[in-house]
Design an enzyme around this catalytic site. Structure first.
Site, PDB file in Angstrom:
ATOM      1  N   CYS A  97       0.885  -1.174   0.000  1.00  0.00           N
ATOM      2  CA  CYS A  97       0.000   0.000   0.000  1.00  0.00           C
ATOM      3  C   CYS A  97       0.921   1.221   0.000  1.00  0.00           C
ATOM      4  O   CYS A  97       1.228   1.775   1.054  1.00  0.00           O
ATOM      5  CB  CYS A  97      -0.888  -0.015   1.240  1.00  0.00           C
ATOM      6  SG  CYS A  97      -1.990  -1.438   1.299  1.00  0.00           S
ATOM      7  N   ALA A 123       1.300   4.458  -1.740  1.00  0.00           N
ATOM      8  CA  ALA A 123       1.191   5.915  -1.937  1.00  0.00           C
ATOM      9  C   ALA A 123       0.948   6.645  -0.626  1.00  0.00           C
ATOM     10  O   ALA A 123       0.301   6.105   0.261  1.00  0.00           O
ATOM     11  CB  ALA A 123       0.052   6.205  -2.909  1.00  0.00           C
ATOM     12  N   PRO A 124       1.470   7.872  -0.466  1.00  0.00           N
ATOM     13  CA  PRO A 124       2.214   8.668  -1.469  1.00  0.00           C
ATOM     14  C   PRO A 124       3.692   8.330  -1.600  1.00  0.00           C
ATOM     15  O   PRO A 124       4.377   8.947  -2.402  1.00  0.00           O
ATOM     16  CB  PRO A 124       2.025  10.103  -0.960  1.00  0.00           C
ATOM     17  CG  PRO A 124       1.858   9.962   0.517  1.00  0.00           C
ATOM     18  CD  PRO A 124       1.136   8.656   0.745  1.00  0.00           C
ATOM     19  N   GLY A 125       4.206   7.372  -0.818  1.00  0.00           N
ATOM     20  CA  GLY A 125       5.520   6.853  -1.164  1.00  0.00           C
ATOM     21  C   GLY A 125       6.648   7.078  -0.174  1.00  0.00           C
ATOM     22  O   GLY A 125       7.783   6.687  -0.451  1.00  0.00           O
ATOM     23  N   GLY A 126       6.374   7.696   0.970  1.00  0.00           N
ATOM     24  CA  GLY A 126       7.446   7.947   1.937  1.00  0.00           C
ATOM     25  C   GLY A 126       8.217   6.686   2.282  1.00  0.00           C
ATOM     26  O   GLY A 126       9.450   6.681   2.328  1.00  0.00           O
ATOM     27  N   LYS A 127       7.476   5.607   2.489  1.00  0.00           N
ATOM     28  CA  LYS A 127       8.160   4.382   2.931  1.00  0.00           C
ATOM     29  C   LYS A 127       8.849   3.698   1.745  1.00  0.00           C
ATOM     30  O   LYS A 127       9.881   3.055   1.916  1.00  0.00           O
ATOM     31  CB  LYS A 127       7.182   3.462   3.653  1.00  0.00           C
ATOM     32  CG  LYS A 127       6.641   4.132   4.924  1.00  0.00           C
ATOM     33  CD  LYS A 127       5.732   3.271   5.734  1.00  0.00           C
ATOM     34  CE  LYS A 127       5.092   4.073   6.855  1.00  0.00           C
ATOM     35  NZ  LYS A 127       4.067   5.051   6.398  1.00  0.00           N
ATOM     36  N   ASP A 186       1.681  -1.474   4.934  1.00  0.00           N
ATOM     37  CA  ASP A 186       1.351  -0.246   5.682  1.00  0.00           C
ATOM     38  C   ASP A 186      -0.133  -0.009   5.387  1.00  0.00           C
ATOM     39  O   ASP A 186      -0.491   0.720   4.467  1.00  0.00           O
ATOM     40  CB  ASP A 186       2.238   0.892   5.159  1.00  0.00           C
ATOM     41  CG  ASP A 186       2.106   2.150   5.989  1.00  0.00           C
ATOM     42  OD1 ASP A 186       1.936   2.046   7.217  1.00  0.00           O
ATOM     43  OD2 ASP A 186       2.181   3.245   5.408  1.00  0.00           O
ATOM     44  N   CYS A 245      -1.775   3.429  11.150  1.00  0.00           N
ATOM     45  CA  CYS A 245      -1.710   4.694  11.903  1.00  0.00           C
ATOM     46  C   CYS A 245      -2.926   4.748  12.824  1.00  0.00           C
ATOM     47  O   CYS A 245      -3.615   5.752  12.909  1.00  0.00           O
ATOM     48  CB  CYS A 245      -1.655   5.883  10.963  1.00  0.00           C
ATOM     49  SG  CYS A 245      -2.935   5.882   9.722  1.00  0.00           S
TER      50      CYS A 245
HETATM   51  C1  LIG Z   1      -1.484   4.309   5.086  1.00  0.00           C
HETATM   52  S1  LIG Z   1      -1.562   4.673   3.406  1.00  0.00           S
HETATM   53  C2  LIG Z   1       0.036   4.215   2.831  1.00  0.00           C
HETATM   54  C3  LIG Z   1       1.098   5.237   3.086  1.00  0.00           C
HETATM   55  C4  LIG Z   1       2.418   4.875   2.402  1.00  0.00           C
HETATM   56  N1  LIG Z   1       2.902   3.565   2.771  1.00  0.00           N
HETATM   57  C5  LIG Z   1       3.510   5.897   2.660  1.00  0.00           C
HETATM   58  O1  LIG Z   1       4.380   5.666   3.490  1.00  0.00           O
HETATM   59  O2  LIG Z   1       3.478   6.955   2.027  1.00  0.00           O
HETATM   60  C6  LIG Z   1      -2.529   3.362   2.784  1.00  0.00           C
HETATM   61  C7  LIG Z   1      -2.646   3.336   1.270  1.00  0.00           C
HETATM   62  O3  LIG Z   1      -3.282   2.126   0.901  1.00  0.00           O
HETATM   63  C8  LIG Z   1      -4.032   2.352  -0.261  1.00  0.00           C
HETATM   64  N2  LIG Z   1      -4.936   1.200  -0.416  1.00  0.00           N
HETATM   65  C9  LIG Z   1      -6.174   0.997   0.120  1.00  0.00           C
HETATM   66  N3  LIG Z   1      -6.659  -0.193  -0.246  1.00  0.00           N
HETATM   67  C10 LIG Z   1      -5.704  -0.772  -1.027  1.00  0.00           C
HETATM   68  C11 LIG Z   1      -5.614  -2.002  -1.731  1.00  0.00           C
HETATM   69  N4  LIG Z   1      -6.607  -2.886  -1.701  1.00  0.00           N
HETATM   70  N5  LIG Z   1      -4.507  -2.259  -2.449  1.00  0.00           N
HETATM   71  C12 LIG Z   1      -3.481  -1.356  -2.497  1.00  0.00           C
HETATM   72  N6  LIG Z   1      -3.510  -0.165  -1.874  1.00  0.00           N
HETATM   73  C13 LIG Z   1      -4.612   0.117  -1.139  1.00  0.00           C
HETATM   74  C14 LIG Z   1      -4.689   3.695   0.023  1.00  0.00           C
HETATM   75  O4  LIG Z   1      -5.137   4.299  -1.168  1.00  0.00           O
HETATM   76  C15 LIG Z   1      -3.520   4.448   0.673  1.00  0.00           C
HETATM   77  O5  LIG Z   1      -2.777   5.135  -0.301  1.00  0.00           O
END
Ligand SMILES: C[S@@+](CC[C@H](N)C(=O)[O-])C[C@H]1O[C@@H](n2cnc3c(N)ncnc32)[C@H](O)[C@@H]1O
Length: 288
Positions: free
Chosen positions: A132, A134-138, A200, A253
């Site tokens: 998961c 976006a936005p990509g920090g990890k 994440d 989170c």
């Molecule tokens: C907590 S955020 C991730 C933050 C990211 N890891 C970072 O460090 O920037 C969770 C992400 O999961 C995405 N998401 C939700 N359901 C998903 C799925 N079934 N498959 C992939 N991504 C999903 C959301 O759109 C969101 O961008």
């Protein structure tokens, strides 16, 4: 999954009113943490969040960036648990608007959010999945730890957020990641077995109330139920795409046990997994 709720008390009503929360959350905190810790938590959520940055060692060294930013009047303080993480103590302008930011010399990331990729500790020759992304920090942090070697598969289901992911990875010079705009629930279709996986997970964000106080009231039991069901499915998929002996880091989170401890409990029992110590001296132990 069962959603925990508890009886209303004078104290839960009073704290909900005083701090502006849905009383459902306060009833839960009082039961999970007790009165003293609940009040500490509510007080902590009132304090403004300190801006923090992660130096992007793919683009610049920590010392060079520090001296560039300090010459512009930006004061930094080292975050003890991350080698290249800093809190911004003072800045004459927004740290999201400097030349160095635009050049990808650093990324804005909360101090706690720097932990999951660091704990996963990916190596240069490994295949890593960021489920998961976006936005990509990890993802950026994973690429730094791998020094742009090996391979990261970065998945994201939301189109708008995938665009942000692409632009952030490109700005920060990440060259070892392939972005997939797809649901991680379909990950098995890629037919990849990873050395390491970061999940994440999407969640209701109770842990980001300092950044977004609307979450004191905007999420209720149906949201917890929805997220918990999705997280359980995602973590099942993750385990199926992990090599024998591979490592999975699961992060959220949120403070809700239905999205943390219970998801972990479910998956370790179902797949006979082992929980490893993180060896990081920060934070509190999970509920048991
Ligand atoms: C907590 S955020 C991730 C933050 C990211 N890891 C970072 O460090 O920037 C969770 C992400 O999961 C995405 N998401 C939700 N359901 C998903 C799925 N079934 N498959 C992939 N991504 C999903 C959301 O759109 C969101 O961008």
């Amino acid at each position: 999954m069962q959603i925990f709720d508890y009886k209303s008390t004078d104290l839960s009503k009073q704290l909900a009113q005083e701090y502006g929360y849905d009383e459902f959350l306060i009833r839960r905190y009082l039961t999970f943490f007790g009165q003293e810790e609940t009040i500490q938590l509510l007080e902590a959520n009132e304090r403004p969040l300190k801006t923090s940055i992660l130096v992007n060692t793919l683009r610049i060294s920590v010392d060079s960036l520090k001296s560039r930013l300090e010459s512009k009047g930006i004061k930094l303080e080292k975050i003890p648990w991350i080698p290249n993480g800093f809190w911004v103590l003072e800045a004459p302008f927004s740290v999201g608007a400097t030349t160095e930011y635009l050049l990808g010399h650093y990324y804005l990331q909360e101090a706690a959010a720097m932990l999951p990729a660091f704990v996963l500790d990916p190596k240069q020759n490994e295949v890593v999945i960021d489920m998961c992304a976006a936005p990509g920090g990890k993802t950026i942090q994973l690429a730094q730890l791998m020094e742009n070697h090996g391979c990261i598969l970065a998945l994201e289901v939301d189109l708008r957020r995938t665009k942000a992911l692409r632009s952030n990875l490109s700005r920060c010079g990440v060259k070892n990641a392939i972005i997939f705009r797809m649901s991680a629930l379909d990950l098995t279709q890629l037919d990849v077995q990873a050395d390491k996986i970061l999940l994440d997970a999407p969640c209701t964000g109770e842990g980001v109330i300092r950044k977004d106080p609307t979450r004191k009231k905007s999420r209720g039991p149906p949201d917890i139920e929805f997220c918990s069901a999705l997280q359980t499915k995602l973590i099942d998929v993750a385990v199926n795409c992990l090599k024998e002996g591979g490592i999975l880091v699961y992060s959220t989170c949120s403070l809700a046990p239905e999205k943390n401890e219970l998801v972990i409990d479910y998956v370790i029992k179902k797949h006979n997994l082992k929980v490893l110590p993180t060896e990081i001296e920060v934070g509190e132990s999970a509920l048991t």
